[in-house]
Design a protein around this motif. Structure first.
Motif, PDB file in Angstrom:
ATOM      1  N   SER A  57       0.804  -1.231   0.000  1.00  0.00           N
ATOM      2  CA  SER A  57       0.000   0.000   0.000  1.00  0.00           C
ATOM      3  C   SER A  57       0.833   1.275   0.000  1.00  0.00           C
ATOM      4  O   SER A  57       0.310   2.360  -0.249  1.00  0.00           O
ATOM      5  CB  SER A  57      -0.936   0.005   1.212  1.00  0.00           C
ATOM      6  N   THR A  58       2.136   1.159   0.251  1.00  0.00           N
ATOM      7  CA  THR A  58       2.956   2.373   0.386  1.00  0.00           C
ATOM      8  C   THR A  58       4.118   2.465  -0.606  1.00  0.00           C
ATOM      9  O   THR A  58       4.754   3.515  -0.695  1.00  0.00           O
ATOM     10  CB  THR A  58       3.554   2.445   1.804  1.00  0.00           C
ATOM     11  N   ASP A  59       4.385   1.399  -1.347  1.00  0.00           N
ATOM     12  CA  ASP A  59       5.596   1.355  -2.170  1.00  0.00           C
ATOM     13  C   ASP A  59       5.231   1.029  -3.615  1.00  0.00           C
ATOM     14  O   ASP A  59       4.880  -0.108  -3.941  1.00  0.00           O
ATOM     15  CB  ASP A  59       6.547   0.300  -1.608  1.00  0.00           C
ATOM     16  N   THR A  60       5.304   2.025  -4.487  1.00  0.00           N
ATOM     17  CA  THR A  60       4.913   1.851  -5.889  1.00  0.00           C
ATOM     18  C   THR A  60       5.767   0.805  -6.596  1.00  0.00           C
ATOM     19  O   THR A  60       5.250  -0.029  -7.355  1.00  0.00           O
ATOM     20  CB  THR A  60       5.013   3.187  -6.643  1.00  0.00           C
ATOM     21  N   LEU A  61       7.062   0.824  -6.356  1.00  0.00           N
ATOM     22  CA  LEU A  61       7.950  -0.150  -6.999  1.00  0.00           C
ATOM     23  C   LEU A  61       7.623  -1.563  -6.519  1.00  0.00           C
ATOM     24  O   LEU A  61       7.604  -2.513  -7.316  1.00  0.00           O
ATOM     25  CB  LEU A  61       9.413   0.189  -6.696  1.00  0.00           C
ATOM     26  N   PHE A  62       7.340  -1.689  -5.220  1.00  0.00           N
ATOM     27  CA  PHE A  62       6.974  -2.997  -4.677  1.00  0.00           C
ATOM     28  C   PHE A  62       5.661  -3.479  -5.301  1.00  0.00           C
ATOM     29  O   PHE A  62       5.495  -4.672  -5.564  1.00  0.00           O
ATOM     30  CB  PHE A  62       6.843  -2.917  -3.159  1.00  0.00           C
ATOM     31  N   GLN A  63       4.730  -2.550  -5.537  1.00  0.00           N
ATOM     32  CA  GLN A  63       3.477  -2.902  -6.193  1.00  0.00           C
ATOM     33  C   GLN A  63       3.742  -3.514  -7.569  1.00  0.00           C
ATOM     34  O   GLN A  63       3.204  -4.566  -7.919  1.00  0.00           O
ATOM     35  CB  GLN A  63       2.579  -1.668  -6.346  1.00  0.00           C
ATOM     36  N   ILE A  64       4.572  -2.832  -8.345  1.00  0.00           N
ATOM     37  CA  ILE A  64       4.875  -3.304  -9.699  1.00  0.00           C
ATOM     38  C   ILE A  64       5.523  -4.691  -9.665  1.00  0.00           C
ATOM     39  O   ILE A  64       5.217  -5.560 -10.481  1.00  0.00           O
ATOM     40  CB  ILE A  64       5.787  -2.294 -10.426  1.00  0.00           C
ATOM     41  N   ASN A  65       6.383  -4.904  -8.690  1.00  0.00           N
ATOM     42  CA  ASN A  65       7.040  -6.202  -8.552  1.00  0.00           C
ATOM     43  C   ASN A  65       6.121  -7.272  -7.953  1.00  0.00           C
ATOM     44  O   ASN A  65       6.491  -8.444  -7.899  1.00  0.00           O
ATOM     45  CB  ASN A  65       8.297  -6.072  -7.679  1.00  0.00           C
ATOM     46  N   SER A  66       4.927  -6.830  -7.516  1.00  0.00           N
ATOM     47  CA  SER A  66       3.987  -7.769  -6.902  1.00  0.00           C
ATOM     48  C   SER A  66       2.760  -7.993  -7.783  1.00  0.00           C
ATOM     49  O   SER A  66       1.698  -8.418  -7.305  1.00  0.00           O
ATOM     50  CB  SER A  66       3.541  -7.248  -5.527  1.00  0.00           C
ATOM     51  N   LEU A  67       2.889  -7.708  -9.065  1.00  0.00           N
ATOM     52  CA  LEU A  67       1.801  -7.958 -10.005  1.00  0.00           C
ATOM     53  C   LEU A  67       1.944  -9.352 -10.599  1.00  0.00           C
ATOM     54  O   LEU A  67       3.046  -9.778 -10.937  1.00  0.00           O
ATOM     55  CB  LEU A  67       1.811  -6.920 -11.133  1.00  0.00           C
ATOM     56  N   ASP A  68       0.823 -10.058 -10.713  1.00  0.00           N
ATOM     57  CA  ASP A  68       0.834 -11.334 -11.429  1.00  0.00           C
ATOM     58  C   ASP A  68       0.730 -10.973 -12.907  1.00  0.00           C
ATOM     59  O   ASP A  68      -0.295 -11.160 -13.542  1.00  0.00           O
ATOM     60  CB  ASP A  68      -0.347 -12.193 -10.966  1.00  0.00           C
ATOM     61  N   ASN A  69       1.789 -10.437 -13.412  1.00  0.00           N
ATOM     62  CA  ASN A  69       1.843  -9.739 -14.702  1.00  0.00           C
ATOM     63  C   ASN A  69       1.424 -10.632 -15.868  1.00  0.00           C
ATOM     64  O   ASN A  69       2.046 -11.666 -16.102  1.00  0.00           O
ATOM     65  CB  ASN A  69       3.275  -9.228 -14.909  1.00  0.00           C
ATOM     66  N   PRO A  70       0.334 -10.274 -16.613  1.00  0.00           N
ATOM     67  CA  PRO A  70      -0.502  -9.095 -16.418  1.00  0.00           C
ATOM     68  C   PRO A  70      -1.637  -9.337 -15.415  1.00  0.00           C
ATOM     69  O   PRO A  70      -1.964 -10.471 -15.097  1.00  0.00           O
ATOM     70  CB  PRO A  70      -1.073  -8.855 -17.819  1.00  0.00           C
ATOM     71  N   VAL A  71      -2.235  -8.231 -14.943  1.00  0.00           N
ATOM     72  CA  VAL A  71      -3.349  -8.283 -13.998  1.00  0.00           C
ATOM     73  C   VAL A  71      -4.655  -8.174 -14.778  1.00  0.00           C
ATOM     74  O   VAL A  71      -4.801  -7.308 -15.644  1.00  0.00           O
ATOM     75  CB  VAL A  71      -3.248  -7.130 -12.976  1.00  0.00           C
ATOM     76  N   HIS A  72      -5.592  -9.063 -14.472  1.00  0.00           N
ATOM     77  CA  HIS A  72      -6.905  -8.999 -15.110  1.00  0.00           C
ATOM     78  C   HIS A  72      -7.686  -7.835 -14.516  1.00  0.00           C
ATOM     79  O   HIS A  72      -7.789  -7.704 -13.292  1.00  0.00           O
ATOM     80  CB  HIS A  72      -7.659 -10.313 -14.881  1.00  0.00           C
ATOM     81  N   PHE A  73      -8.246  -6.980 -15.376  1.00  0.00           N
ATOM     82  CA  PHE A  73      -8.951  -5.782 -14.930  1.00  0.00           C
ATOM     83  C   PHE A  73     -10.392  -5.794 -15.423  1.00  0.00           C
ATOM     84  O   PHE A  73     -10.668  -6.092 -16.583  1.00  0.00           O
ATOM     85  CB  PHE A  73      -8.249  -4.518 -15.443  1.00  0.00           C
ATOM     86  N   VAL A  74     -11.321  -5.467 -14.514  1.00  0.00           N
ATOM     87  CA  VAL A  74     -12.729  -5.288 -14.867  1.00  0.00           C
ATOM     88  C   VAL A  74     -13.170  -3.952 -14.298  1.00  0.00           C
ATOM     89  O   VAL A  74     -12.989  -3.678 -13.108  1.00  0.00           O
ATOM     90  CB  VAL A  74     -13.613  -6.413 -14.293  1.00  0.00           C
ATOM     91  N   GLY A  75     -13.738  -3.098 -15.164  1.00  0.00           N
ATOM     92  CA  GLY A  75     -14.138  -1.779 -14.695  1.00  0.00           C
ATOM     93  C   GLY A  75     -15.216  -1.180 -15.560  1.00  0.00           C
ATOM     94  O   GLY A  75     -15.640  -1.780 -16.565  1.00  0.00           O
TER      95      GLY A  75
END
Length: 264
Positions: free
Chosen positions: A169-187
């Motif tokens: 929740s606080t680290d943008t780089l950590f977020q990117i490294n924690s993606l099950d790349n790619p992420v399925h998105f519904v919106g």
């Protein structure tokens, strides 16, 4: 037309500003008073969320629905809180949203279950690694708070995920490294208010989609769901009475939590 009344006009503006401040204060006090003086509908006790939103917003109701003296446990230390010493706890009401955590989608159905009689509301202090649990039981058809339990975050079944989320929740780089790349998105479909769209979010496009997440104190409501050291967690960020909701699904692979899906 006011040129010959300069002093009076200036004083009038000053007085109006003062009246405005007083009016705002009175309005706030009036709203709080109206909330406390408005009886909670009997039907609110059927669904825990309906009861709890009233309980959190209404100080007088809160005192009536707490079993005093209230036991507060922190390890082996036990404190009994008397009614006169209780300070209204508004929980997440003043921030306009709350968070929920589930192992699977079936657990999410418990939110609307009117047969449950035991619920735990958790206030999670991520930076302090502490959790305060507010214990509620429905007795003779009425929800009441019976106890408060304080414990270390690592004593909960969600410890591994919560520790991960604190960093996520606080680290943008950590977020990117924690993606099950790619992420399925519904919106929502920007071209159709009544339709949704689906797509994939890559590490490169993540910054454009990344939601703003609470990073210090979050909440969780346990409606009876039994957590395990699951490799699957659904984190829900839900607005209060405004329809806002984000659902993040995480999976643990090779002992590493990854964001798999985001529903907006």
């Amino acid at each position: 037309m006011f040129s010959c009344q300069g002093d009076k006009t200036e004083n009038a503006v000053s007085n109006n500003d003062s009246d405005s401040v007083v009016a705002d204060t009175v309005a706030t006090d009036t709203i709080e008073q109206l909330v406390e003086e408005t009886p909670m509908p009997k039907a609110a006790d059927e669904l825990f969320d309906d009861f709890f939103f009233n309980f959190a917003a209404n100080g007088k109701l809160q005192k009536r629905r707490i079993m005093f003296p209230l036991k507060e446990r922190d390890g082996e230390e036990v404190v009994m809180i008397n009614k006169k010493d209780w300070k209204t706890e508004h929980f997440f009401m003043q921030q306009g949203f709350y968070t929920l955590l589930f192992d699977n989608r079936k657990q999410m159905e418990l939110v609307k279950d009117t047969t449950i009689n035991h619920v735990v509301v958790e206030k999670i202090f991520l930076n302090n690694h502490r959790v305060t649990q507010y214990i509620f039981d429905r007795i003779k058809g009425l929800w009441v708070m019976k106890e408060i339990v304080k414990k270390a975050m690592n004593e909960t079944n969600n410890a591994s995920f919560l520790d991960f989320y604190r960093h996520f929740s606080t680290d943008t780089l950590f977020q990117i490294n924690s993606l099950d790349n790619p992420v399925h998105f519904v919106g929502p479909d920007p071209d159709d208010d009544f339709a949704t769209m689906e797509g994939l979010i890559t590490a490169e496009t993540w910054p454009a989609f990344a939601p703003e997440l609470p990073s210090d104190v979050i909440y969780n409501i346990i409606y009876g769901q039994k957590y395990t050291e699951s490799d699957h967690k659904i984190f829900v960020l839900r607005g209060i009475a405004n329809g806002f909701e984000i659902e993040l699904t995480f999976v643990r692979k090779n002992n590493k939590w990854l964001l798999e899906k985001m529903v907006n």
